[in-house]
Design an enzyme around this catalytic site. Structure first.
Site, mmCIF file in Angstrom:
data_model
loop_
_atom_site.group_PDB
_atom_site.id
_atom_site.type_symbol
_atom_site.label_atom_id
_atom_site.label_comp_id
_atom_site.label_asym_id
_atom_site.label_seq_id
_atom_site.Cartn_x
_atom_site.Cartn_y
_atom_site.Cartn_z
ATOM 1 C CB SER A 27 60.870 -37.836 -28.885
ATOM 2 O OG SER A 27 59.777 -36.967 -28.831
ATOM 3 C CE LYS B 84 51.527 -35.334 -23.473
ATOM 4 N NZ LYS B 84 51.304 -34.196 -24.373
ATOM 5 C CG ASN C 7 55.530 -32.654 -21.626
ATOM 6 O OD1 ASN C 7 56.046 -32.115 -20.653
ATOM 7 N ND2 ASN C 7 55.686 -32.205 -22.850
ATOM 8 C CG ASP D 106 52.936 -30.465 -24.728
ATOM 9 O OD1 ASP D 106 53.919 -30.738 -25.439
ATOM 10 O OD2 ASP D 106 52.144 -31.331 -24.310
ATOM 11 N N GLY E 199 44.225 -31.628 -24.100
ATOM 12 C CA GLY E 199 45.528 -31.628 -23.447
ATOM 13 C C GLY E 199 46.419 -30.475 -23.896
ATOM 14 C CB ALA E 200 47.590 -29.373 -27.203
ATOM 15 C CE LYS F 279 27.294 -24.349 -22.799
ATOM 16 N NZ LYS F 279 26.177 -23.601 -22.274
ATOM 17 C CG MET G 192 45.991 -33.745 -37.299
ATOM 18 S SD MET G 192 45.966 -34.221 -35.553
ATOM 19 C CE MET G 192 44.700 -35.464 -35.542
HETATM 20 P P1 NAP Z 1 42.856 -33.744 -27.281
HETATM 21 O O1 NAP Z 1 43.260 -33.705 -25.861
HETATM 22 O O2 NAP Z 1 42.135 -34.931 -27.805
HETATM 23 O O3 NAP Z 1 41.938 -32.440 -27.538
HETATM 24 C C1 NAP Z 1 41.346 -32.205 -28.794
HETATM 25 C C2 NAP Z 1 40.545 -30.908 -28.751
HETATM 26 O O4 NAP Z 1 40.023 -30.702 -30.072
HETATM 27 C C3 NAP Z 1 39.372 -30.958 -27.799
HETATM 28 O O5 NAP Z 1 39.246 -29.720 -27.129
HETATM 29 C C4 NAP Z 1 38.184 -31.187 -28.727
HETATM 30 O O6 NAP Z 1 37.023 -30.508 -28.371
HETATM 31 C C5 NAP Z 1 38.643 -30.476 -29.989
HETATM 32 N N1 NAP Z 1 37.966 -31.008 -31.161
HETATM 33 C C6 NAP Z 1 38.193 -32.176 -31.799
HETATM 34 N N2 NAP Z 1 37.371 -32.310 -32.846
HETATM 35 C C7 NAP Z 1 36.573 -31.199 -32.851
HETATM 36 C C8 NAP Z 1 35.515 -30.750 -33.671
HETATM 37 N N3 NAP Z 1 35.105 -31.449 -34.720
HETATM 38 N N4 NAP Z 1 34.934 -29.551 -33.396
HETATM 39 C C9 NAP Z 1 35.351 -28.812 -32.338
HETATM 40 N N5 NAP Z 1 36.369 -29.190 -31.517
HETATM 41 C C10 NAP Z 1 36.969 -30.366 -31.777
HETATM 42 O O7 NAP Z 1 44.107 -33.550 -28.244
HETATM 43 P P2 NAP Z 1 45.428 -32.683 -27.990
HETATM 44 O O8 NAP Z 1 46.485 -33.560 -27.483
HETATM 45 O O9 NAP Z 1 45.053 -31.479 -27.224
HETATM 46 O O10 NAP Z 1 45.844 -32.307 -29.499
HETATM 47 C C11 NAP Z 1 45.097 -31.393 -30.260
HETATM 48 C C12 NAP Z 1 45.851 -31.062 -31.544
HETATM 49 O O11 NAP Z 1 47.090 -30.443 -31.216
HETATM 50 C C13 NAP Z 1 46.207 -32.276 -32.390
HETATM 51 O O12 NAP Z 1 46.064 -31.904 -33.747
HETATM 52 C C14 NAP Z 1 47.682 -32.510 -32.087
HETATM 53 O O13 NAP Z 1 48.380 -33.094 -33.157
HETATM 54 C C15 NAP Z 1 48.161 -31.092 -31.862
HETATM 55 N N6 NAP Z 1 49.329 -31.019 -30.969
HETATM 56 C C16 NAP Z 1 50.444 -30.368 -31.406
HETATM 57 C C17 NAP Z 1 51.535 -30.270 -30.585
HETATM 58 C C18 NAP Z 1 52.775 -29.574 -31.064
HETATM 59 O O14 NAP Z 1 53.819 -29.713 -30.424
HETATM 60 N N7 NAP Z 1 52.723 -28.813 -32.152
HETATM 61 C C19 NAP Z 1 51.497 -30.814 -29.284
HETATM 62 C C20 NAP Z 1 50.326 -31.463 -28.853
HETATM 63 C C21 NAP Z 1 49.242 -31.560 -29.709
HETATM 64 P P3 NAP Z 1 36.088 -30.780 -27.116
HETATM 65 O O15 NAP Z 1 36.878 -30.394 -25.907
HETATM 66 O O16 NAP Z 1 34.978 -29.833 -27.331
HETATM 67 O O17 NAP Z 1 35.703 -32.217 -27.154
#
Ligand code: NAP
Length: 296
Positions: free
Chosen positions: A24, A73, A94, A109, A136-137, A159, A210
């Site tokens: 950023s 956040k 954010n 986001d 979060g995303a 679940k 990822m």
């Molecule tokens: P987070 O809040 O930790 O959420 C992760 C999500 O992934 C949860 O819903 C979790 O499932 C799921 N998950 C993780 N491992 C899994 C598995 N083995 N099987 C099924 N579901 C699984 O993370 P986040 O901040 O939302 O980020 C998620 C991804 O988005 C990351 O790769 C991050 O780098 C990317 N991202 C990209 C941007 C962008 O600007 N492009 C912005 C933010 C994030 P459960 O709910 O079932 O536990």
């Protein structure tokens, strides 16, 4: 263009922990320089227990605004005087603007994601979305998609302990917008197949695929079909296994890099009122491979 910090320069910054890997500062400072705006952006590593002091200090310094990344956040919510409708629905912030002594909380986001899809040439308003993940995303994307006019969102997650929270969130979005959000178990392949066949776009907002675990995909490729837009918000790697498989089937695709840039551009606009030159910023910024989980 000449660019220097002076006595009138306004401060913007990132609060998080860790922040050293963040792209950023490069992105915003490059944009300030290109547009000749009298702002600077820096990053501060702030632990959760120091967040209240940091918020207070930034007010004293008359900061123009700041970004929040992990782990702040949600923790920032009690300090806000006002929330945008999306931030209120997502219960996450954010981006903060400091205006006339009031702190306004935004979430950009989801704005970034919707902008990136539109910019790639895909119209998903009035259509259905299959969304993988409820973190979060995913929550930010679901909120903005619902507010913008996506018709139905089929959200899939494990679940596990956070199921009830996700169900409550889905119910709240359904209650307060014109979009219906349905929550399903990500292990339910039959339901996933049904959802995909009824969707215009598939959005992966899980961590699956990822770096460093780049050999995984959240969806069996047999469920994809050429008319389905496949988007992955992961930006490291730029082309995840899901996107590679989708491309080989002939699906239109969209990666996560532009979501990253456009969420930053939306923050930039909140602070300056100006449009960030994202194409040029893209040339100067490359996501760090050091910590892909938290880079923003
Ligand atoms: P987070 O809040 O930790 O959420 C992760 C999500 O992934 C949860 O819903 C979790 O499932 C799921 N998950 C993780 N491992 C899994 C598995 N083995 N099987 C099924 N579901 C699984 O993370 P986040 O901040 O939302 O980020 C998620 C991804 O988005 C990351 O790769 C991050 O780098 C990317 N991202 C990209 C941007 C962008 O600007 N492009 C912005 C933010 C994030 P459960 O709910 O079932 O536990």
């Amino acid at each position: 263009m000449r660019y220097e910090i002076t006595g009138t320069t306004r401060l913007t910054c990132l609060l998080g922990s860790p922040v050293a890997h963040s792209i950023s500062p490069q992105m915003h400072n490059e944009a300030f320089r290109l547009l000749g705006l009298d702002y600077v952006y820096t990053a501060f590593d702030i632990s959760p227990q120091n967040l209240p002091d940091a918020v207070h200090a930034l007010k004293l310094l008359n900061v123009r605004g700041y970004n929040l990344t992990m782990p702040h956040k949600t923790a920032i919510l009690p300090f806000m005087d006002e929330l945008t409708p999306a931030a209120k629905l997502a219960q996450a912030v954010n981006t903060v603007t400091y205006e006339s002594g009031r702190l306004i909380g935004h979430t950009t986001d989801g704005i970034g994601y919707m902008h990136s899809v539109k910019d790639a040439g895909y119209d998903i308003l009035g259509k259905n979305m299959t969304l993988l993940g409820a973190g979060g995303a995913a929550t930010a994307i679901c909120t903005q998609a619902a507010l913008d006019g996506v018709k139905n969102i089929y959200m899939f997650k494990r679940k596990n302990a956070s199921w009830k929270t996700a169900q409550d969130f889905a119910d709240k979005v359904t209650r307060t917008t014109d979009c219906q959000v349905f929550l399903y178990d990500i292990a339910d392949t039959y339901q996933l197949k049904q959802a995909l066949s009824d969707s215009t776009i598939l959005t992966n907002a899980t961590n699956i695929g990822m770096a460093p675990d780049i050999s995984n995909s959240p969806v069996d490729s047999s469920l994809l079909y050429p008319e389905l837009v496949v988007s992955d918000i992961i930006y490291n790697p730029r082309k995840t296994k899901l996107l590679q498989e989708a491309e080989s089937i002939g699906c239109p695709t969209c990666n996560g890099l532009y979501m990253l840039l456009y969420q930053g551009a939306a923050s930039f606009h909140c602070w300056t009122g100006a449009d960030m030159p994202v194409e040029i910023c893209l040339l100067y910024t490359s996501p760090s491979p050091r910590d892909p989980k938290t880079s923003r």
